[in-house]
Design a protein around this motif. Structure first.
Motif, PDB file in Angstrom:
ATOM      1  N   ASN A  35      -1.579 -14.103   8.705  1.00 21.45           N
ATOM      2  CA  ASN A  35      -0.600 -13.305   9.439  1.00 21.45           C
ATOM      3  C   ASN A  35      -0.501 -11.881   8.889  1.00 21.45           C
ATOM      4  N   THR A  36      -0.860 -11.663   7.628  1.00 22.19           N
ATOM      5  CA  THR A  36      -0.894 -10.301   7.101  1.00 22.19           C
ATOM      6  C   THR A  36      -2.008  -9.503   7.766  1.00 22.19           C
ATOM      7  N   GLU A  37      -3.154 -10.138   7.985  1.00 15.75           N
ATOM      8  CA  GLU A  37      -4.254  -9.462   8.666  1.00 15.75           C
ATOM      9  C   GLU A  37      -3.871  -9.123  10.102  1.00 15.75           C
ATOM     10  N   GLN A  38      -3.163 -10.028  10.778  1.00 12.11           N
ATOM     11  CA  GLN A  38      -2.713  -9.752  12.136  1.00 12.11           C
ATOM     12  C   GLN A  38      -1.699  -8.626  12.162  1.00 12.11           C
ATOM     13  N   GLN A  39      -0.833  -8.553  11.154  1.00 12.97           N
ATOM     14  CA  GLN A  39       0.123  -7.454  11.099  1.00 12.97           C
ATOM     15  C   GLN A  39      -0.590  -6.126  10.899  1.00 12.97           C
ATOM     16  N   ASN A  40      -1.709  -6.157  10.205  1.00  8.15           N
ATOM     17  CA  ASN A  40      -2.489  -4.937  10.026  1.00  8.15           C
ATOM     18  C   ASN A  40      -3.026  -4.443  11.363  1.00  8.15           C
ATOM     19  N   LEU A  41      -3.500  -5.375  12.194  1.00  4.11           N
ATOM     20  CA  LEU A  41      -3.972  -5.002  13.530  1.00  4.11           C
ATOM     21  C   LEU A  41      -2.813  -4.506  14.387  1.00  4.11           C
ATOM     22  N   MET A  42      -1.659  -5.176  14.287  1.00  2.11           N
ATOM     23  CA  MET A  42      -0.490  -4.772  15.056  1.00  2.11           C
ATOM     24  C   MET A  42      -0.055  -3.363  14.657  1.00  2.11           C
ATOM     25  N   LEU A  43      -0.162  -3.045  13.373  1.00  2.72           N
ATOM     26  CA  LEU A  43       0.210  -1.715  12.901  1.00  2.72           C
ATOM     27  C   LEU A  43      -0.600  -0.645  13.628  1.00  2.72           C
ATOM     28  N   VAL A  44      -1.900  -0.873  13.765  1.00  2.00           N
ATOM     29  CA  VAL A  44      -2.770   0.123  14.400  1.00  2.00           C
ATOM     30  C   VAL A  44      -2.525   0.171  15.901  1.00  2.00           C
ATOM     31  N   GLN A  45      -2.440  -1.008  16.538  1.00  2.52           N
ATOM     32  CA  GLN A  45      -2.362  -1.061  17.994  1.00  2.52           C
ATOM     33  C   GLN A  45      -1.005  -0.608  18.518  1.00  2.52           C
ATOM     34  N   HIS A  46       0.079  -0.980  17.830  1.00  9.31           N
ATOM     35  CA  HIS A  46       1.411  -0.779  18.394  1.00  9.31           C
ATOM     36  C   HIS A  46       2.244   0.258  17.661  1.00  9.31           C
ATOM     37  N   LEU A  47       1.705   0.903  16.631  1.00  7.03           N
ATOM     38  CA  LEU A  47       2.494   1.916  15.931  1.00  7.03           C
ATOM     39  C   LEU A  47       1.652   3.146  15.626  1.00  7.03           C
ATOM     40  N   VAL A  48       0.678   3.011  14.749  1.00  8.57           N
ATOM     41  CA  VAL A  48      -0.131   4.165  14.369  1.00  8.57           C
ATOM     42  C   VAL A  48      -0.867   4.729  15.577  1.00  8.57           C
ATOM     43  N   GLY A  49      -1.425   3.845  16.405  1.00  5.30           N
ATOM     44  CA  GLY A  49      -2.145   4.311  17.589  1.00  5.30           C
ATOM     45  C   GLY A  49      -1.252   5.081  18.547  1.00  5.30           C
ATOM     46  N   GLN A  50       0.005   4.656  18.696  1.00  5.48           N
ATOM     47  CA  GLN A  50       0.929   5.341  19.602  1.00  5.48           C
ATOM     48  C   GLN A  50       1.305   6.719  19.075  1.00  5.48           C
ATOM     49  N   TRP A  51       1.613   6.819  17.768  1.00  4.76           N
ATOM     50  CA  TRP A  51       1.958   8.121  17.217  1.00  4.76           C
ATOM     51  C   TRP A  51       0.748   9.048  17.198  1.00  4.76           C
ATOM     52  N   ALA A  52      -0.434   8.505  16.941  1.00  3.08           N
ATOM     53  CA  ALA A  52      -1.647   9.331  16.993  1.00  3.08           C
ATOM     54  C   ALA A  52      -1.855   9.885  18.395  1.00  3.08           C
ATOM     55  N   GLU A  53      -1.592   9.062  19.410  1.00  3.54           N
ATOM     56  CA  GLU A  53      -1.724   9.518  20.794  1.00  3.54           C
ATOM     57  C   GLU A  53      -0.704  10.615  21.108  1.00  3.54           C
ATOM     58  N   ALA A  54       0.522  10.487  20.598  1.00  2.00           N
ATOM     59  CA  ALA A  54       1.544  11.513  20.835  1.00  2.00           C
ATOM     60  C   ALA A  54       1.120  12.855  20.239  1.00  2.00           C
ATOM     61  N   PHE A  55       0.534  12.834  19.036  1.00  2.72           N
ATOM     62  CA  PHE A  55       0.094  14.070  18.391  1.00  2.72           C
ATOM     63  C   PHE A  55      -1.104  14.661  19.126  1.00  2.72           C
ATOM     64  N   GLU A  56      -2.059  13.811  19.507  1.00  2.42           N
ATOM     65  CA  GLU A  56      -3.225  14.286  20.268  1.00  2.42           C
ATOM     66  C   GLU A  56      -2.798  14.916  21.588  1.00  2.42           C
ATOM     67  N   ASP A  57      -1.848  14.283  22.266  1.00  2.00           N
ATOM     68  CA  ASP A  57      -1.384  14.773  23.557  1.00  2.00           C
ATOM     69  C   ASP A  57      -0.815  16.179  23.434  1.00  2.00           C
ATOM     70  N   GLU A  58       0.002  16.408  22.391  1.00  2.00           N
ATOM     71  CA  GLU A  58       0.569  17.732  22.177  1.00  2.00           C
ATOM     72  C   GLU A  58      -0.511  18.758  21.836  1.00  2.00           C
ATOM     73  N   LEU A  59      -1.424  18.398  20.937  1.00  2.00           N
ATOM     74  CA  LEU A  59      -2.491  19.328  20.562  1.00  2.00           C
ATOM     75  C   LEU A  59      -3.352  19.704  21.761  1.00  2.00           C
ATOM     76  N   ASN A  60      -3.734  18.720  22.551  1.00  2.00           N
ATOM     77  CA  ASN A  60      -4.618  19.005  23.683  1.00  2.00           C
ATOM     78  C   ASN A  60      -3.931  19.864  24.734  1.00  2.00           C
ATOM     79  N   LEU A  61      -2.645  19.580  24.997  1.00  2.00           N
ATOM     80  CA  LEU A  61      -1.922  20.380  25.988  1.00  2.00           C
ATOM     81  C   LEU A  61      -1.695  21.798  25.501  1.00  2.00           C
TER      82      LEU A  61
END
Length: 428
Positions: free
Chosen positions: A307-333
């Protein structure tokens, strides 16, 4: 004065917003005043500010972990071509990947930016442009920035009493809020919205510190025939206190009290009050504020390898990936405009934090190469290995031959192991 000339925080924040209770604009809209209006006194809990909240280990761990993780993600500039994305070189790549301004490297700038998002609730940065294009990106202190909508356009006013106020249009400001208000301008901050949970954590920290600083002795009540005069009562109290302090100083567990008197603990025993369980629950509460799996706050209660390994995947998919997308969106615009700047775009590489153990990663890369998803050199590049000669062709499983090559047709000559005799008849 330009933003790059100063970074200091103001000594005090903005004056609290005032409104009527519900209808009267003279009463500050804060929890204490609101409860007082209805005749309710709030609990005597410590006040929460960004600095005090960071003294809670789980808040500190959440802010430090998220800001460092997002700052460490590789950030690159690309251009779409007919042959696929191509990494850019030159000034733009140096700004987003190496150093956004002459005073900060990319990691330092982005760590500071994300610290503002996960504390006050907003990260801001100003884009400095020259006739040749984007020259630098400078951090903006959110506590010195006022956001207004004027004539249908968003304007950022940056400055304070000690520095001239400058105005920047929205297209020149990178703006990532934690969560926006209904007006689309103001924002909610995680520490402000989670202040009650943080207050409780602060109170338990203070109680635990005071309890153990007192040698683990709780407040005591003296029972028995008390002296009539006030002075005699104070002397009796002082005698008991000296006895307790002497016992603690000598490391003794027994101390004398006058005959006929009894000492009784006042308050709740930390064990009976489930102090340890409550402090552990506060870690979970603060993890919820940041939507962060609690294993990344060093809480491994109930954790297993799987379950620790699954939480690592969840971190990327549902948290880090979302904030990375928010920063990319601002930079690109803000860097390229609505039309995309001729196919240019900025993107993080999330591959680094998605890596598993060595064997799993090698198996994954091997399957990607054998099934025509990656060339051998592309697979080697993911591990920062040098390219090899003839490593730029795609291969497909089967005979593992280059895609597009002519596969040899079956020979008319029978194979040597077909169990036929030399005259063509089958052996008995």
């Amino acid at each position: 004065m330009a933003i790059k000339d100063w970074f200091s925080r103001p000594n005090s924040g903005k004056a609290p917003e005032t409104r009527t209770t519900i209808e009267n604009p003279t009463i500050p809209v804060s929890a204490d005043n609101f409860l007082a209006f209805f005749g309710i006194n709030s609990a005597n809990l410590p006040a929460v500010s960004i600095d005090s909240a960071l003294t809670v280990p789980s808040v500190w761990a959440a802010v430090a972990f998220l800001s460092r993780t997002l700052a460490a993600l590789p950030l690159h500039a690309y251009r779409d071509t007919k042959d696929g994305p191509k990494a850019l070189t030159g000034r733009l790549q140096a700004i987003v990947h190496d150093a956004p301004n002459p005073e900060q490297g990319s990691f330092k700038f982005r760590q500071w930016f994300w610290q503002q998002v996960f504390t006050g609730g907003r990260g801001l940065a100003w884009i400095e442009r020259t006739p040749q294009g984007v020259d630098s990106i400078w951090p903006m202190d959110p506590t010195k920035t006022t956001i207004q909508r004027r004539g249908g356009r968003v304007i950022y006013q940056f400055g304070d009493a000690a520095h001239p106020v400058k105005e920047y249009p929205a297209e020149d400001v990178i703006d990532v809020p934690f969560m926006l208000w209904h007006d689309g301008l103001r924002h909610y901050g995680p520490i402000t919205m989670g202040s009650k949970a943080i207050q409780l954590a602060l109170a338990m920290n203070d109680y635990g510190s005071n309890f153990f600083a007192g040698g683990g002795v709780p407040p005591l009540a003296l029972k028995g025939p008390l002296p009539a005069s006030g002075e005699a009562l104070k002397r009796a109290q002082a005698d008991i206190k000296r006895s307790v302090d002497a016992a603690k100083g000598a490391g003794e567990s027994v101390f004398p009290i006058p005959p006929g008197y009894d000492l009784t603990a006042v308050g709740i025993d930390p064990a009976k009050g489930q102090m340890i369980e409550a402090r552990r629950f506060q870690v979970e509460e603060i993890a919820r504020i940041y939507q962060l799996p609690k294993v990344f706050l060093q809480d491994l209660v109930g954790a297993t390898f799987s379950n620790t390994e699954q939480q690592n995947l969840m971190l990327v998919q549902h948290l880090v990936g979302q904030w990375a997308e928010a920063f990319e969106d601002e930079l690109n615009l803000k860097l390229f405009g609505r039309n995309g700047g001729g196919g240019k775009y900025i993107e993080h590489n999330l591959d680094g934090i998605l890596r598993g153990d060595f064997l799993t990663r090698m198996n994954g890369l091997g399957q990607a190469v054998q099934n025509g998803l990656l060339t051998p050199n592309e697979g080697r590049a993911l591990d920062n290995r040098p390219a090899m000669e003839n490593g730029d062709k795609l291969y497909i499983q089967g005979a593992t031959v280059p895609l597009g090559s002519n596969v040899a047709k079956p020979s008319a000559t029978p194979p040597a192991n077909d169990n036929n005799q030399n005259d063509g008849t089958q052996a008995a």
